[in-house]
Design an enzyme around this catalytic site. Structure first.
Site, PDB file in Angstrom:
ATOM      1  N   GLU A  56       0.843  -1.191   0.000  1.00 43.21           N
ATOM      2  CA  GLU A  56       0.000   0.000   0.000  1.00 43.21           C
ATOM      3  C   GLU A  56       0.882   1.246   0.000  1.00 43.21           C
ATOM      4  O   GLU A  56       1.839   1.340   0.781  1.00 43.21           O
ATOM      5  CB  GLU A  56      -0.923  -0.006   1.222  1.00 43.21           C
ATOM      6  CG  GLU A  56      -1.629   1.312   1.518  1.00 43.21           C
ATOM      7  CD  GLU A  56      -2.466   1.838   0.366  1.00 43.21           C
ATOM      8  OE1 GLU A  56      -2.472   3.073   0.158  1.00 43.21           O
ATOM      9  OE2 GLU A  56      -3.088   1.025  -0.350  1.00 43.21           O
ATOM     10  N   GLN A  57       0.567   2.196  -0.884  1.00 41.47           N
ATOM     11  CA  GLN A  57       1.418   3.379  -1.001  1.00 41.47           C
ATOM     12  C   GLN A  57       1.292   4.326   0.182  1.00 41.47           C
ATOM     13  O   GLN A  57       2.238   5.043   0.509  1.00 41.47           O
ATOM     14  CB  GLN A  57       1.092   4.123  -2.297  1.00 41.47           C
ATOM     15  CG  GLN A  57      -0.293   4.728  -2.354  1.00 41.47           C
ATOM     16  CD  GLN A  57      -0.567   5.404  -3.684  1.00 41.47           C
ATOM     17  OE1 GLN A  57       0.146   5.202  -4.659  1.00 41.47           O
ATOM     18  NE2 GLN A  57      -1.612   6.203  -3.730  1.00 41.47           N
ATOM     19  N   TYR A  76     -27.984   7.411   3.265  1.00 39.89           N
ATOM     20  CA  TYR A  76     -28.359   6.133   3.887  1.00 39.89           C
ATOM     21  C   TYR A  76     -27.547   5.946   5.164  1.00 39.89           C
ATOM     22  O   TYR A  76     -26.477   6.541   5.342  1.00 39.89           O
ATOM     23  CB  TYR A  76     -28.161   4.954   2.933  1.00 39.89           C
ATOM     24  CG  TYR A  76     -26.788   4.812   2.327  1.00 39.89           C
ATOM     25  CD1 TYR A  76     -25.762   4.140   3.000  1.00 39.89           C
ATOM     26  CD2 TYR A  76     -26.497   5.326   1.068  1.00 39.89           C
ATOM     27  CE1 TYR A  76     -24.509   3.989   2.441  1.00 39.89           C
ATOM     28  CE2 TYR A  76     -25.237   5.181   0.495  1.00 39.89           C
ATOM     29  CZ  TYR A  76     -24.244   4.507   1.190  1.00 39.89           C
ATOM     30  OH  TYR A  76     -22.998   4.363   0.623  1.00 39.89           O
ATOM     31  N   ASP A 115     -11.137  -1.523  -9.389  1.00 36.16           N
ATOM     32  CA  ASP A 115     -11.107  -0.319 -10.222  1.00 36.16           C
ATOM     33  C   ASP A 115      -9.974  -0.331 -11.233  1.00 36.16           C
ATOM     34  O   ASP A 115     -10.073   0.295 -12.291  1.00 36.16           O
ATOM     35  CB  ASP A 115     -10.995   0.931  -9.352  1.00 36.16           C
ATOM     36  CG  ASP A 115     -12.323   1.358  -8.747  1.00 36.16           C
ATOM     37  OD1 ASP A 115     -13.352   0.750  -9.101  1.00 36.16           O
ATOM     38  OD2 ASP A 115     -12.328   2.287  -7.924  1.00 36.16           O
TER      39      ASP A 115
END
Length: 406
Positions: free
Chosen positions: A36-37, A212, A292
């Protein structure tokens, strides 16, 4: 099957990358390392919906009960309303068997739940990917901090700006939707005591506002979509004044209840809405994409993270069936072939849903828009929420094997 000495690098410690780490460990039995960066795991403080199709995966991975405890299950169906709060249609947020119902999750809470299911020693922070290089056997990953390491395979879960995607020769530019969203959360205690514990969407004047419940109903998520050229002239996101958001929904043509909600907002940020056209390939040798990085989609069907979770299950099933690291490229090709069509359909469906919410194109005819929204309720159940990523992958695996040995 691949052994527990098989080493897989996952680039990206977001919701998709962490779910992939869980699935590849528990189903395929491989060693994973998540890079993770950022200096710590986390997400922007807003909400996400964990839909029935993703819950089915999390249930099989043994994580669903933890998600439920951290999230919020609504009291019933959500509603689509016009600008003044008149009902257009309800939104059925459960699968056909009514086994799973949408869960509203605060993004940092979901990251925390998933991270607790991954060995802390398998997560390396502060590693921004510089390059991915296929070797004669395996893959080398190099990072901007000077670190480098070799693995049997790499999974790129590094988002819309994916570096890994370039290594599979996919260079699609992001496509701007013409819209930004204002996002954030509201303390539920600032709302009226009778505020509905369901999802609500107001639609009018080419914009929409959704809210919500999250975090056992202590918070409410909000997403407000408005037309803007701002991301074309500079950054894609940033802090925003609440007054900017309030001005977009001001006036007597908007529901007073919506005004009441906006008055409770203390902080917000804006985010440009981008996706990209479906890719022609997700994998190249022992390198593949997930979430993504593979299929960026607009948020209007709430399926972005849910498709990443489906990806994780399918990837684990195909990787488990590989006999050795030499078979990983074939496993990745199979994974890609099974997942690409579904995610492409949902990418386009998310664009279409945004056009409906904002009365664009053919949906400027509000009668057509409202009719399509009503029909869409049943489509979501059957085509989206009832999907079982495990069963689909296992069926496809059986078909691949029959072809292989025919």
């Amino acid at each position: 099957m691949v052994s527990d000495t098989t080493r897989i690098a996952i680039i990206g410690g977001g919701m998709g990358g962490l779910t992939a780490a869980i699935a590849l460990t528990r189903i395929a039995g491989v060693q994973v390392t998540v890079f993770e960066q950022a200096s710590k795991l986390g997400e922007v403080g807003a909400g996400v919906t964990v839909a029935p199709n993703a819950q089915r995966v999390l249930d099989k991975l043994g994580v669903l009960e933890q998600v439920k405890r951290a999230g919020a299950i609504p009291d019933g169906h959500g509603v689509y309303q016009d600008a003044m709060g008149n009902l257009v249609t309800d939104a059925a947020w459960e699968d056909s068997a009514q086994q799973y119902q949408n869960i509203g999750m605060y993004r940092p809470d979901l990251i925390n739940v998933l991270a607790q299911e991954v060995d802390p020693e398998a997560i390396r922070l502060g590693h921004r990917l510089a390059s991915v290089q296929a070797l004669d056997s395996g893959v080398r990953v190099e990072f901007e901090n000077g670190a480098h390491e070799d693995f049997d395979a790499v999974v790129g879960a590094d988002g819309i700006h994916s570096v890994v995607r370039k290594s599979v020769m996919q260079f699609r530019d992001p496509v701007y939707s013409g819209y930004i969203v204002y996002r954030g959360v509201v303390d539920a205690s600032l709302l009226s005591d009778d505020w509905p514990m369901i999802s609500q969407v107001w639609m009018g004047n080419q914009r929409h506002f959704m809210c919500y419940p999250l975090q056992q109903r202590k918070l409410f998520n909000f997403v407000a979509g408005v037309p803007s050229a701002r991301p074309l002239d500079g950054p894609w996101s940033g802090a925003a004044e609440v007054s900017e958001l309030a001005a977009e929904f001001a006036g007597e043509n908007w529901d007073p209840k919506l005004h009441h909600f906006i008055e409770a907002i203390e902080k917000t940020f804006w985010w440009g809405l981008f996706d990209h056209e479906p890719l022609t390939n997700w994998s190249r040798g022992p390198i593949t994409l997930l979430g993504d990085a593979a299929h960026t989609m607009l948020p209007h069907q709430g399926q972005g993270v849910n498709q990443a979770i489906e990806d994780s299950m399918a990837l684990a099933i195909f990787l488990k069936a590989a006999d050795s690291p030499a078979d990983i490229p074939e496993a990745f090709r199979r994974y890609t072939s099974v997942r690409m069509q579904r995610t492409a359909i949902l990418q386009h469906g998310s664009r279409r849903a945004g056009a409906m919410f904002d009365a664009q194109y053919e949906f400027a005819d509000l009668k057509k828009r409202d009719a399509d929204l009503r029909v869409g309720r049943d489509f979501r159940r059957s085509a989206v929420f009832d999907y079982d990523a495990l069963k689909v992958a296992e069926k496809a695996l059986g078909q691949f094997r029959r072809i292989q040995f025919a």
